[in-house]
Design an enzyme around this catalytic site. Structure first.
Site, PDB file in Angstrom:
ATOM      1  N   SER A 263     -28.916 -24.274 -15.587  1.00 20.45           N
ATOM      2  CA  SER A 263     -28.872 -25.609 -14.972  1.00 20.45           C
ATOM      3  C   SER A 263     -30.300 -26.122 -14.895  1.00 20.45           C
ATOM      4  O   SER A 263     -31.242 -25.338 -14.971  1.00 20.45           O
ATOM      5  CB  SER A 263     -28.307 -25.519 -13.557  1.00 20.45           C
ATOM      6  OG  SER A 263     -29.309 -25.067 -12.661  1.00 20.45           O
ATOM      7  N   ASP A 264     -30.474 -27.419 -14.723  1.00 19.57           N
ATOM      8  CA  ASP A 264     -31.810 -27.897 -14.360  1.00 19.57           C
ATOM      9  C   ASP A 264     -32.004 -27.581 -12.874  1.00 19.57           C
ATOM     10  O   ASP A 264     -31.086 -27.159 -12.174  1.00 19.57           O
ATOM     11  CB  ASP A 264     -31.992 -29.390 -14.679  1.00 19.57           C
ATOM     12  CG  ASP A 264     -33.480 -29.756 -14.808  1.00 19.57           C
ATOM     13  OD1 ASP A 264     -34.335 -28.972 -14.340  1.00 19.57           O
ATOM     14  OD2 ASP A 264     -33.800 -30.817 -15.374  1.00 19.57           O
ATOM     15  N   TRP A 265     -33.199 -27.819 -12.415  1.00 21.41           N
ATOM     16  CA  TRP A 265     -33.642 -27.447 -11.056  1.00 21.41           C
ATOM     17  C   TRP A 265     -32.665 -27.966  -9.982  1.00 21.41           C
ATOM     18  O   TRP A 265     -32.532 -29.176  -9.807  1.00 21.41           O
ATOM     19  CB  TRP A 265     -35.031 -28.052 -10.842  1.00 21.41           C
ATOM     20  CG  TRP A 265     -35.727 -27.681  -9.594  1.00 21.41           C
ATOM     21  CD1 TRP A 265     -35.462 -28.177  -8.341  1.00 21.41           C
ATOM     22  CD2 TRP A 265     -36.806 -26.768  -9.436  1.00 21.41           C
ATOM     23  NE1 TRP A 265     -36.308 -27.628  -7.436  1.00 21.41           N
ATOM     24  CE2 TRP A 265     -37.155 -26.757  -8.075  1.00 21.41           C
ATOM     25  CE3 TRP A 265     -37.521 -25.956 -10.311  1.00 21.41           C
ATOM     26  CZ2 TRP A 265     -38.186 -25.982  -7.563  1.00 21.41           C
ATOM     27  CZ3 TRP A 265     -38.556 -25.187  -9.805  1.00 21.41           C
ATOM     28  CH2 TRP A 265     -38.879 -25.196  -8.455  1.00 21.41           C
TER      29      TRP A 265
END
Ligand code: NOJ
Length: 740
Positions: A263-265
């Site tokens: 996932s992104d942050w």
């Protein structure tokens, strides 16, 4: 380790260990090997940290080794962590920003830069880089255009694939010395936020997504990219991180990606504010079902998945599937045999910022500069005959690295002043700042306040600059955007230069009209005011550590600019989004305002950008003649050859980027007015001519037809070969049906 052993390791792992693998912790959680500050606040216990699968952004081989060593000892199965970081345009040797690199139209050069970045980062002990970003961009308001390769799917794909090859090595053997696993991002469509506002909704039709946005990601996947990152945005109103169709059916089944999906942050936890998950449990279930393997920087997976498996709300096989992919990546990197991989202080000392790497940074910077205007051969400067006043906030500015250069040190950067005075000590060159980078008192929002220095007297600075300009034969104004004005979370509604810089520009032009401008920026800007008055404009982007040296050589003519715009420069922000490969409309504007009001145009500005995609000048001129197609009929099993003669008609040697564009005149769906299908760089001496040929094949004519089948349709096509997307000689051919 053999696959069989991996499988038995997996079956031996406890549920705690398995959910730990899916957890990625930011490095600031480690103080030596203790859980500190934010980890405690997040409720992460020492037991949980013990089984954490990966860590983000650790600096330096020594620290990384200490963390890894302690971790392996503590872990019940001694599984090493993966260390990942954002190595976007270099590690310690900072190269030009990716947008600038794409302006070289030289994928091999980008590959070399990526390979150097990988060797440095690997020496510092890292395993994965969050690069390349293959998001197509059409809106200069979005601050992250600086990380992209611009508005063209073909060029973006070439650059993304080249970067993957550079990071991972030609044979994709990640265990090799100097190899770094690449993480393609941000899947998908992150480059099209509404209004250019970062993290905003993305509205793309299936056709536009498939035909324009996915191809560059596909090229990186085909090159063997080991990881993919989800994007923050929604597509079809579904956040990517929870989009099962996008991740499983498109990314994995159609695009054949079989690596790790991260996932992104905090994007898993952001499913709650997105309004599609009521709580963390639901967010975790949605992301895992969508096929997201690693939860970056948030403990949502870690804190929720175990309980949900026990309550039979989640199938443990989904967790196993994700863990196996992560273990496979660790295995590919050789971490079970050597958990520190290339991390070595000795190699860091040898490699980081070594002469050869700096040399490459300079070469890349030189080739990324785009000469936008050069009236009466204003450039290059003549150091024997002329005195030059270098004025402006970038005349002696170290902030040349772009906002994604966490591992670089601004002090390593060679400023313009340093570059000029060191390379050409004999040149009559004088320097003054003239004004600050940002308007006095303005905050660079979200970052630090940048007031003028205490001893910076605005009036005095301006007066000094004016006096210098008066006395000099020529003035080079070094203007631009503060580097924190582009990058993540740096969208802007105005894309002009700060008013203090424009004021400086006009005041200087009043006392000395011989003004050339160098621009330092991370996005296409509205520079109409500058373009009207300046004699020359050289787009230098954020050129990295060797910026000043590269600029000195180009300004004084020891190197010639050869970059081409990979993103159009609008005339004003009202034209945005603007891109050369737009669709045909039913009412195209003829260019004559008197004919009728009712066609597709603005009343207050032309449709065309100030400078189009593919555009760029150099210190000589090139003429195109004798476009020739070896046949005007293309048989699908064959191909035709389109060629043109290119002549250097000027007085200096130079490099031209000859570009091939095609246009499908009539198809079952509307087609772009032009599409880049090939380019070729030719270096010619004065007076020299060369015939440049391109092979056009049926495959190049394919698109998604009315039924979304990827096919070509018989009929007429136009060919353009020229120096940019808005000009060139035209030919026509017909694609006929296959005989078979
Ligand atoms: C958020 C950004 O969107 C992404 O590109 C980056 O890789 C991660 N943060 C990690 O820093």
């Amino acid at each position: 380790m053999e696959q069989q052993k991996l499988m038995s390791l997996l079956s031996d792992m406890s549920l705690d260990e398995k959910t730990g693998e899916l957890f990625q912790i930011p490095s600031y959680f480690f103080n030596n090997d203790m859980v500190t500050g934010p980890a405690v606040e997040m409720g992460i216990t020492p037991e949980e940290l013990r089984v954490c699968g990966s860590c983000l952004s650790v600096i330096g081989a020594r620290k990384l080794r200490d963390i890894q060593k302690a971790h392996i000892q503590r872990h019940p199965h001694h599984i090493p962590m993966l260390f990942m970081a954002d190595i976007i345009n270099g590690y310690r040797t900072v190269f030009p920003i990716p947008l600038a690199q794409s302006c070289t139209f030289d994928p091999a050069l980008a590959e070399k830069c990526a390979s150097i970045a990988a060797s440095e980062a690997a020496a510092a002990g890292l395993h994965v880089t969050f690069s390349p970003m293959a998001d197509l961009v059409r809106d200069a308001r979005w601050g992250r255009v600086m990380e992209s390769a611009g508005e063209d799917p073909y060029l973006s794909g070439l650059m993304a694939a080249a970067m993957v090859r550079g990071y991972q090595g030609e044979d994709n053997d990640l265990s090799k010395k100097g190899a770094l696993a690449a993480c393609l991002k941000h899947f998908a469509g992150y480059g099209a936020p509404e209004g250019g506002r970062d993290y905003n909704t993305v509205e793309l039709s299936e056709r536009t997504l498939t035909e324009d946005y996915l191809p560059a990601y596909q090229k990186a996947i085909d090159a063997g990219c080991a990881l993919v990152m989800t994007s923050f945005n929604t597509l079809n109103r579904i956040p990517s991180t929870a989009n099962r169709h996008l991740m499983r059916e498109i990314l994995r089944d159609k695009m054949l990606f079989d690596g790790v999906l991260i996932s992104d942050w905090c994007a898993v936890s952001e499913l709650i504010p997105h309004g599609i998950a009521a709580d963390e449990k639901e967010a975790a279930a949605l992301a895992l079902n969508a096929g997201v393997d690693i939860d970056m920087a948030s403990p949502v997976y870690l804190k929720n998945l175990k309980g949900m498996v026990k309550q039979k709300l989640i199938d443990e096989r989904l967790i196993d599937e994700a863990v196996l992919r992560i273990l496979t990546l660790k295995n590919r990197l050789g971490l079970f045999e050597n958990p520190y991989k290339d991390g070595s202080e000795e190699d860091e000392n040898k490699l980081l910022l070594c002469t050869a790497h700096r040399q490459q940074a300079r070469d890349c910077a030189e080739k990324s500069f785009v000469l936008l205007k050069n009236e009466d051969g204003f450039l290059p400067l003549n150091r024997e005959k002329e005195s030059v006043a270098f004025i402006g906030p970038f005349a002696d500015n170290l902030l040349l690295s772009g906002s994604w250069s966490f591992f670089g040190d601004d002090k390593d950067c060679v400023t313009l002043k340093e570059g000029v005075t060191r390379s050409y000590p004999e040149a009559a060159a004088f320097f003054a700042q003239g004004c600050p980078t940002v308007n006095p008192g303005t905050e660079v929002l979200g970052f630090q306040k940048v007031p003028p220095k205490e001893d910076f007297d605005l009036q005095d600075a301006l007066d000094t600059a004016i006096q210098l300009a008066r006395k000099a034969d020529r003035v080079i104004l070094a203007l631009g955007e503060h580097r924190d004005y582009s990058g993540e979370g740096a969208s802007r509604t105005h894309i002009t230069l700060p008013s203090c810089q424009l004021e400086l520009f006009h005041k200087i032009c009043e006392v000395n009209p011989n003004v050339g401008v160098i621009l330092f920026n991370g996005r296409p800007l509205d520079i109409c005011e500058i373009a009207q008055r300046a004699k020359a404009i050289l787009e230098a982007w954020l050129p990295g550590v060797e910026g000043g040296n590269a600029l000195a050589r180009v300004l004084y003519g020891d190197a010639s600019p050869s970059g081409r715009l990979s993103m159009s420069f609008p005339r004003c922000v009202g034209q945005v989004p603007i891109y050369y490969n737009h669709m045909s409309t039913g009412r195209p504007f003829s260019g004559d305002y008197r004919t009728t009001r009712y066609n597709s145009k603005y009343l207050d500005a032309p449709n065309e950008p100030l400078y189009p995609f593919g555009y760029g000048l150099t210190y000589t001129d090139f003429a195109y003649s004798k476009l020739c197609l070896d046949s005007d009929v293309l048989h699908p099993d064959d191909g035709i050859c389109a060629s043109v003669e290119v002549t250097n008609t000027g007085t200096r040697p130079g490099t031209e980027t000859v570009q091939l564009y095609l246009h499908d005149v009539s198809a079952s769906v509307t087609r772009p007015v032009r599409e880049l299908k090939g380019f070729c760089k030719v270096s010619l001496k004065p007076g020299e001519s060369r015939r440049v040929s391109f092979r056009i094949t049926e495959e190049m004519l394919r698109f998604y037809d009315i039924h979304m089948n990827y096919v070509s349709e018989p009929g007429q096509f136009e060919v353009f070969i020229g120096p940019d997307s808005a000009s060139g000689s035209k030919g026509v051919f017909t694609l006929v049906q296959s005989d078979t």
